[in-house]
Design a protein around this motif. Structure first.
Motif, mmCIF file in Angstrom:
data_model
loop_
_atom_site.group_PDB
_atom_site.id
_atom_site.type_symbol
_atom_site.label_atom_id
_atom_site.label_comp_id
_atom_site.label_asym_id
_atom_site.label_seq_id
_atom_site.Cartn_x
_atom_site.Cartn_y
_atom_site.Cartn_z
ATOM 1 N N ALA A 223 0.724 -1.324 -0.227
ATOM 2 C CA ALA A 223 0.137 0.055 0.059
ATOM 3 C C ALA A 223 0.799 1.058 0.044
ATOM 4 O O ALA A 223 0.370 2.244 -0.589
ATOM 5 N N LEU A 224 2.010 1.282 0.666
ATOM 6 C CA LEU A 224 2.702 2.289 0.913
ATOM 7 C C LEU A 224 4.183 1.909 1.087
ATOM 8 O O LEU A 224 4.638 0.847 1.307
ATOM 9 N N GLU A 225 5.107 2.795 0.473
ATOM 10 C CA GLU A 225 6.612 2.512 0.521
ATOM 11 C C GLU A 225 7.236 3.748 1.084
ATOM 12 O O GLU A 225 6.838 4.894 1.114
ATOM 13 N N ALA A 226 8.095 3.504 2.104
ATOM 14 C CA ALA A 226 9.100 4.332 2.507
ATOM 15 C C ALA A 226 10.572 3.935 2.747
ATOM 16 O O ALA A 226 11.020 2.777 3.090
ATOM 17 N N GLY A 227 11.559 4.988 2.737
ATOM 18 C CA GLY A 227 12.766 4.637 2.818
ATOM 19 C C GLY A 227 13.245 4.571 4.071
ATOM 20 O O GLY A 227 14.659 4.158 4.235
ATOM 21 N N GLU A 228 12.901 4.726 5.093
ATOM 22 C CA GLU A 228 13.191 4.823 6.403
ATOM 23 C C GLU A 228 12.374 3.955 7.477
ATOM 24 O O GLU A 228 11.284 4.102 7.272
ATOM 25 N N ALA A 229 13.195 2.989 8.147
ATOM 26 C CA ALA A 229 12.531 2.215 8.907
ATOM 27 C C ALA A 229 11.467 3.023 10.013
ATOM 28 O O ALA A 229 10.161 2.479 10.305
ATOM 29 N N SER A 230 11.835 3.823 10.498
ATOM 30 C CA SER A 230 11.099 4.998 11.268
ATOM 31 C C SER A 230 10.060 5.210 10.931
ATOM 32 O O SER A 230 8.803 5.370 11.180
ATOM 33 N N THR A 231 9.916 5.817 9.391
ATOM 34 C CA THR A 231 8.892 6.155 8.751
ATOM 35 C C THR A 231 7.914 4.975 8.453
ATOM 36 O O THR A 231 6.645 5.060 8.688
ATOM 37 N N ILE A 232 8.418 3.897 8.109
ATOM 38 C CA ILE A 232 7.485 2.500 8.193
ATOM 39 C C ILE A 232 6.780 2.297 9.318
ATOM 40 O O ILE A 232 5.524 2.066 9.399
ATOM 41 N N ILE A 233 7.411 2.623 10.525
ATOM 42 C CA ILE A 233 7.006 2.303 11.910
ATOM 43 C C ILE A 233 5.737 3.131 12.156
ATOM 44 O O ILE A 233 4.665 2.974 12.417
ATOM 45 N N GLY A 234 6.054 4.688 11.645
ATOM 46 C CA GLY A 234 5.195 5.626 11.896
ATOM 47 C C GLY A 234 3.640 5.382 11.014
ATOM 48 O O GLY A 234 2.593 5.713 11.434
ATOM 49 N N LEU A 235 3.983 4.864 9.839
ATOM 50 C CA LEU A 235 2.854 4.499 8.950
ATOM 51 C C LEU A 235 1.977 3.664 9.235
ATOM 52 O O LEU A 235 0.737 3.612 9.628
ATOM 53 N N VAL A 236 2.703 2.667 10.074
ATOM 54 C CA VAL A 236 1.931 1.484 10.693
ATOM 55 C C VAL A 236 1.129 2.147 11.918
ATOM 56 O O VAL A 236 -0.177 1.540 11.890
ATOM 57 N N ALA A 237 1.675 2.894 12.658
ATOM 58 C CA ALA A 237 1.085 3.313 13.720
ATOM 59 C C ALA A 237 -0.320 4.320 13.433
ATOM 60 O O ALA A 237 -1.268 4.354 14.157
ATOM 61 N N ALA A 238 -0.183 4.995 12.146
ATOM 62 C CA ALA A 238 -1.202 5.561 11.374
ATOM 63 C C ALA A 238 -2.290 4.772 10.886
ATOM 64 O O ALA A 238 -3.177 5.218 10.312
ATOM 65 N N GLY A 239 -2.209 3.289 11.014
ATOM 66 C CA GLY A 239 -3.130 2.592 10.433
ATOM 67 C C GLY A 239 -3.048 2.182 8.904
ATOM 68 O O GLY A 239 -4.027 1.829 8.441
ATOM 69 N N CYS A 240 -1.935 2.465 8.209
ATOM 70 C CA CYS A 240 -1.571 2.199 6.992
ATOM 71 C C CYS A 240 -1.455 0.984 6.625
ATOM 72 O O CYS A 240 -1.348 0.673 5.446
ATOM 73 N N GLY A 241 -1.143 0.034 7.339
ATOM 74 C CA GLY A 241 -0.861 -1.220 7.097
ATOM 75 C C GLY A 241 0.018 -2.020 8.156
ATOM 76 O O GLY A 241 0.267 -1.635 9.174
ATOM 77 N N VAL A 242 0.675 -2.908 7.724
ATOM 78 C CA VAL A 242 1.633 -3.839 8.399
ATOM 79 C C VAL A 242 2.967 -3.935 7.708
ATOM 80 O O VAL A 242 3.195 -3.567 6.729
ATOM 81 N N SER A 243 3.866 -4.355 8.376
ATOM 82 C CA SER A 243 5.354 -4.483 7.871
ATOM 83 C C SER A 243 5.923 -5.703 8.653
ATOM 84 O O SER A 243 5.507 -5.974 9.683
ATOM 85 N N LEU A 244 6.930 -6.051 7.882
ATOM 86 C CA LEU A 244 7.954 -6.957 8.592
ATOM 87 C C LEU A 244 9.413 -6.174 8.737
ATOM 88 O O LEU A 244 9.829 -5.775 7.565
ATOM 89 N N LEU A 245 10.203 -6.570 10.061
ATOM 90 C CA LEU A 245 11.158 -5.880 9.996
ATOM 91 C C LEU A 245 12.047 -6.729 11.034
ATOM 92 O O LEU A 245 11.763 -7.605 11.618
ATOM 93 N N PRO A 246 13.552 -6.590 10.678
ATOM 94 C CA PRO A 246 14.231 -7.465 11.823
ATOM 95 C C PRO A 246 14.022 -6.880 13.377
ATOM 96 O O PRO A 246 13.509 -5.971 13.688
ATOM 97 N N LYS A 247 14.003 -8.022 14.110
ATOM 98 C CA LYS A 247 13.555 -7.822 15.482
ATOM 99 C C LYS A 247 14.214 -6.476 16.224
ATOM 100 O O LYS A 247 13.756 -6.099 17.091
ATOM 101 N N SER A 248 15.380 -6.284 15.909
ATOM 102 C CA SER A 248 16.227 -5.220 16.637
ATOM 103 C C SER A 248 15.443 -3.865 16.265
ATOM 104 O O SER A 248 15.685 -3.234 17.236
ATOM 105 N N PHE A 249 14.670 -3.890 15.543
ATOM 106 C CA PHE A 249 13.907 -2.685 15.444
ATOM 107 C C PHE A 249 12.851 -2.400 16.599
ATOM 108 O O PHE A 249 12.268 -1.209 16.604
ATOM 109 N N ASP A 250 12.367 -3.589 17.371
ATOM 110 C CA ASP A 250 11.409 -3.200 18.237
ATOM 111 C C ASP A 250 11.943 -2.438 19.498
ATOM 112 O O ASP A 250 11.203 -1.901 20.366
ATOM 113 N N ARG A 251 13.273 -1.939 19.345
ATOM 114 C CA ARG A 251 13.724 -1.053 20.394
ATOM 115 C C ARG A 251 13.012 0.428 20.021
ATOM 116 O O ARG A 251 13.197 1.339 20.919
#
Length: 297
Positions: A223-251
């Motif tokens: 649905a959406l693309e973003a070049g930064e992981a923090s942006t991807i996480i922010g878009l997920v928080a905004a309800g734009c979809g889901v994502s998969l990332l390495p667990k280290s990002f859960d920090r």
């Protein structure tokens, strides 16, 4: 002008006596006198005023003595710097790392330990996606790279050393019904829109997400693309979809987002230390050895 001539000159200047200077240098007096004459002829100035009873520095000799000492000190420093480089203790090391790498405790431990062990080495760090690092290694603008498994083959070009295994996690909005689950299966994401890195970002995780989805029986709807992981996480928080990332990002903690483990066994990614297959640099060898030691602890 030879360095040995400068050493001879300094000995005579400090002793102000050719015989004592020759004994100090463990050479005969005639060769010493000839060397000083050759030095004076070479630079075009008389360095000593000689009589049968005394030797003294001329004004030119006094000034030349200061520079001669400086030149010899620099030559010794240059030699020591070269020896340090040969032992992997001096020089510059250019290291790439992926966006998630600084979030792993291993990376901080390796960099801090290396700086303490090799304080004379200049570390230049570059945040780059995996494929950009591979290009840098090929073009010799990087010496090492912390990467994720690349989608394209480089087995003949690179030496890859596994550093750590990281599970992938589902990045979910806390409003999603899946947020109530302790673990997510890939097939449960079938109907969900995905927020991902763009394909041209050069990340290793982009093709892996597609493989995991295909193995679960579907093609992800991006649905959406973003070049930064923090942006991807922010878009997920905004309800734009889901994502998969390495667990280290859960920090990265953000309101409206949660991270859930993925049940599928293939949902893991490896942090690799990449170097050129033909690399012979002592600097690289020393860093790799230290990094492997840290990874085993």
């Amino acid at each position: 002008m030879e360095l040995r001539h400068l050493r001879y000159f300094i000995a005579v200047a400090e002793e102000l006596h050719f015989t004592r200077a020759a004994e100090r240098l463990h050479i005969g007096q005639p060769p010493l006198s000839q060397a000083i004459q050759a030095l004076e002829a070479d630079i075009g100035a008389q360095l000593f005023a000689r009589t049968k009873r005394s030797v003294r520095l001329t004004e030119a000799g006094k000034l030349f003595l200061t520079d001669a000492r400086r030149i010899l000190a620099l030559s010794e420093q240059a030699g020591e710097t070269a020896r340090r480089a040969e032992r992997g203790e001096a020089g510059e090391l250019r290291i790439g790392f992926t966006f998630s790498t600084p979030l792993t405790p291993l990376f901080a431990a390796v960099i801090n330990r290396y700086r303490r062990a090799y304080p004379h080495v200049t570390l230049t760090l570059h945040e780059l996606a995996t494929l950009r690092q591979l290009d840098g290694l090929a073009q010799r603008t990087l010496d090492l790279g912390f990467i994720r498994p690349p989608d394209r083959g480089h087995a003949d070009e690179l030496k890859l050393t596994p550093m750590r295994q990281d599970p992938l996690v589902a990045v979910l909005s806390t409003a999603s019904p899946l947020a109530r689950k302790k673990k997510i299966e890939m097939r449960e994401l079938k109907a969900m829109p995905f927020v991902m890195y763009p394909p041209g970002a050069g990340t290793g995780i982009y093709p892996q997400i597609f493989r995991l989805c295909r193995e679960a029986g579907f093609v992800p709807h991006v649905a959406l693309e973003a070049g930064e992981a923090s942006t991807i996480i922010g878009l997920v928080a905004a309800g734009c979809g889901v994502s998969l990332l390495p667990k280290s990002f859960d920090r990265i903690r953000m309101d409206g987002v949660c991270y859930r483990p993925i049940a599928d066994q293939a949902a893991t990614t490896t942090l690799l230390l990449a170097q050129r297959g033909d690399e012979v640099s002592p600097l690289v060898e020393a860093f790799v050895a230290l990094a492997m030691e840290a990874a085993r602890e």
